[in-house]
Scaffold this motif. Sequence first.
Motif, PDB file in Angstrom:
ATOM      1  N   ALA A 124       9.371  -4.275  12.911  1.00 41.38           N
ATOM      2  CA  ALA A 124       9.988  -4.650  11.636  1.00 41.38           C
ATOM      3  C   ALA A 124       9.694  -6.107  11.301  1.00 41.38           C
ATOM      4  CB  ALA A 124      11.500  -4.420  11.715  1.00 41.38           C
ATOM      5  N   GLN A 125       9.761  -6.975  12.305  1.00 38.56           N
ATOM      6  CA  GLN A 125       9.495  -8.393  12.085  1.00 38.56           C
ATOM      7  C   GLN A 125       8.082  -8.619  11.546  1.00 38.56           C
ATOM      8  OE1 GLN A 125       9.988 -11.617  15.331  1.00 38.56           O
ATOM      9  NE2 GLN A 125       7.813 -11.093  15.360  1.00 38.56           N
ATOM     10  N   GLU A 126       7.107  -7.942  12.121  1.00 37.62           N
ATOM     11  CA  GLU A 126       5.722  -8.158  11.701  1.00 37.62           C
ATOM     12  C   GLU A 126       5.409  -7.493  10.373  1.00 37.62           C
ATOM     13  OE1 GLU A 126       3.885 -10.429  13.109  1.00 37.62           O
ATOM     14  OE2 GLU A 126       5.703 -10.691  14.292  1.00 37.62           O
ATOM     15  N   ILE A 127       6.086  -6.398  10.059  1.00 38.76           N
ATOM     16  CA  ILE A 127       5.940  -5.821   8.719  1.00 38.76           C
ATOM     17  C   ILE A 127       6.397  -6.838   7.678  1.00 38.76           C
ATOM     18  CG2 ILE A 127       6.857  -4.100   7.126  1.00 38.76           C
ATOM     19  CD1 ILE A 127       6.940  -2.141   9.487  1.00 38.76           C
ATOM     20  N   ILE A 128       7.528  -7.472   7.941  1.00 37.16           N
ATOM     21  CA  ILE A 128       8.059  -8.469   7.009  1.00 37.16           C
ATOM     22  C   ILE A 128       7.135  -9.673   6.919  1.00 37.16           C
ATOM     23  CG2 ILE A 128       9.967 -10.079   6.662  1.00 37.16           C
ATOM     24  CD1 ILE A 128      11.798  -7.961   7.950  1.00 37.16           C
TER      25      ILE A 128
END
Length: 519
Positions: free
Chosen positions: A309-313
């Motif tokens: 999720a962090q890297e998608i953001i």
Amino acid sequence: MGPRSPRANGGQNHHGFDSWRHDDSTGSAQHSEFRQPSPNPGFGGDPNNNFYQLHSSKSAVELSAYESIAPVAIVTILFFLWGFASGLLTVLNNKINSTIKNTEGALIGLHSAYYGGYLVGPLTFSGYIFRHYGFRITFIVGLVIYGVGCIVFWPCGVLQTYPGFIMSNFISGLGVATIEVAANLFVAICGPADYWEARLNLSQGAQAIGNVFAPILADKVIFRRDERSSNTEWLISVQWGYLGVAFFDFALALFFWYVPLPECTDAEITRVNRWRPARSHDEKAQKRLVGKKALLLIGVWAQFCYTGAQEIITVNGPNLISIFSPSYVEKTNTYLWSAEGLLAFGRLAGGVGMFYIPARWWYLFFASGCIVTSTLLVGLQYTTINSEAVIALRMLVQFFESILFPTIFAISLRGLSGRNVKWGASWVVLGVCGGAIWPPIYQAIRNRYGPNTLEGSRVGWVLVVVLFSVGPGVQAFLVNFKPSWRHKLDGLSKRKLRERYESDGTIGGGMNGANNHVA
């Protein structure tokens, strides 16, 4: 790689060499190592390092809060380094993509290659080196590998080859993953056992600070591009920057060869971290209380989902602003840098707060914040009149991300014996490979419903909500509301409960003949 105990040579116990061992540090001496080397007659120091003896004879887990400040501060340099590296790579990948491929798929490939190193290293050579040779050697190996990854960029820049940049990113990620296997655990256990999560959050605050400054320096100074320069000229200028980073890595590796870092054995970690149910003959009750490593396994899953999720953001931050707040596109970098600043602030503030309020409550609050803010982002994306709110929530979600990574790491290792703590550290770092797997899935979902469109971005962001919910959200709920897990965490992290449980034998114990490797 490291000196062996004299016990391995005929089992002799040489006074002054082996005296640092404790009576309960049982195990196979053939696989043990010194915490402090023997002196070198020629240099007044260590014959293996050709330098004078620097290593303390005191175990990392035995250090007081004051004594732990210096070694934790030294290792915090590594946190800043990989935060800076991550920030540089984010900027560089965007520029390389625009120079060579100029497609979103190529950008995701460069990004995923870096996190692919986390899929390979922790359970192979990185974990092996850590378990057998300790913290210091693992730091050195990781720094050397990361430096090699930076050097590989040089021929790739000359040839302008996309596969070469993929390889450079992968090697760099492999080096950082190797460092991270040992560095996170070192900071957690170095000092009083009550404050694992607090220490790790404060040190990882340095990583967040590095991630703030790197993009600013890269965009304004290091990788600044003259509009009149060609792609080749620009890449050559970037090569010199990466060569400087490589030499800094090698110098830091040499520094760690001599730096006085405490080590510790399996048995010593076990003594302060292993939770044993109160003397009960009910086997089912013991299995239920300990959870059969369930806390670790769900921690690996939480890390896998959170990092995704962090890297998608991170990767899609500019895209979100350009679609839903087109009038603010010119200030995109300012908003993204501000979001990274909020992440750094949240990590430092959360680390301080964990000295006063149990980490599990902070974990629940911040995980819930991620779920709420990402859900609101999905809802606001049904209209373009809320552009300011979209930007504000995009920044706020990174604030709530702040403590998740270090807190997941530390909490997931609570209650394990020494050898399992080291294996567990490798597994939790393996979970970071979610950064390589989930962004391509997000891109596929978004492209299915229309890339660069309101509908495609909206549907894709549902994946972020799901990842926060089924990963950190589930673990945060369980550690607060599952009685056996809450009981275990409080017993290991609250001073009064620790004293009581240590006195009745609920916490601690020997290794039952297991290998007493240096951790």
